[in-house]
Design a protein around this motif. Structure first.
Motif, short mmCIF file in Angstrom:
data_model
loop_
_atom_site.label_atom_id
_atom_site.label_comp_id
_atom_site.label_asym_id
_atom_site.label_seq_id
_atom_site.Cartn_x
_atom_site.Cartn_y
_atom_site.Cartn_z
N SER A 38 64.03 47.56 41.32
CA SER A 38 64.42 48.05 42.64
C SER A 38 63.27 48.64 43.45
CB SER A 38 65.53 49.10 42.50
OG SER A 38 65.06 50.25 41.83
N THR A 39 62.09 48.80 42.83
CA THR A 39 60.99 49.44 43.56
C THR A 39 59.66 48.72 43.52
OG1 THR A 39 60.35 50.80 41.66
CG2 THR A 39 61.99 51.74 43.17
N HIS A 40 59.38 47.96 42.49
CA HIS A 40 58.05 47.37 42.33
C HIS A 40 57.82 46.26 43.37
CE1 HIS A 40 54.54 45.41 40.60
NE2 HIS A 40 54.35 46.53 39.92
N PRO A 41 56.65 46.24 44.03
CA PRO A 41 56.40 45.23 45.06
C PRO A 41 56.45 43.79 44.55
CG PRO A 41 54.52 46.74 44.86
CD PRO A 41 55.56 47.18 43.88
N VAL A 46 63.04 43.20 45.98
CA VAL A 46 62.59 44.21 46.93
C VAL A 46 62.31 43.55 48.28
CG1 VAL A 46 60.76 45.87 47.46
CG2 VAL A 46 61.67 45.72 45.15
N GLY A 47 62.92 44.04 49.32
CA GLY A 47 62.60 43.60 50.67
C GLY A 47 63.38 42.40 51.18
N THR A 108 68.43 43.69 61.06
CA THR A 108 67.17 44.25 61.55
C THR A 108 66.05 43.99 60.55
OG1 THR A 108 68.30 45.97 62.79
CG2 THR A 108 66.00 46.38 62.22
N ARG A 109 66.33 44.17 59.27
CA ARG A 109 65.32 43.95 58.23
C ARG A 109 64.85 42.49 58.18
NH1 ARG A 109 62.44 47.03 54.34
NH2 ARG A 109 62.01 45.66 52.62
#
Length: 111
Positions: A38-41, A46-47, A108-109
């Protein structure tokens, strides 16, 4: 003992989509894994939105704005959606209904 779930059609066969063992796992194991995905690029989650829904004949997938249908015969249909179409696809194809605030944030994302 390794168990797997068939989920990705490949010609006349299906490839494993998930695998797991019956070895014991502890809460700390899940905390580390969940934090990473959930956090690592480098995490594929993610994203961008990622969703999968298999049924008997097809595996539906959404990654970002790419909506795919992979059939057991090996055919693949892919359609690039406009950002505003993604919430509708999540609802109609995957059964995921977003509220107005989440819909607006997602569009929006993706824009």
């Amino acid at each position: 003992m390794l168990r797997s779930a068939r989920g990705v059609p490949a010609g006349d066969d299906w490839l494993d989509l998930h695998a797991f063992t019956l070895d014991p796992r502890y809460p700390a194991d899940y905390v580390v894994i969940n934090h990473y995905i959930s956090t690592h690029p480098n995490s594929p989650f993610v994203g961008r939105p990622v969703a999968r829904r298999p049924d008997a004949e097809v595996l539906y997938g959404l990654t970002g704005t790419a909506l795919t249908a992979r059939r057991a015969d090996g055919t693949v249909e892919e359609r690039l959606l406009e950002p505003a179409e993604v919430p509708k696809a999540l609802d109609e194809v995957f059964g995921i209904r977003l509220g107005p605030a989440d819909t607006a944030a997602l569009v929006t994302r993706l824009t």
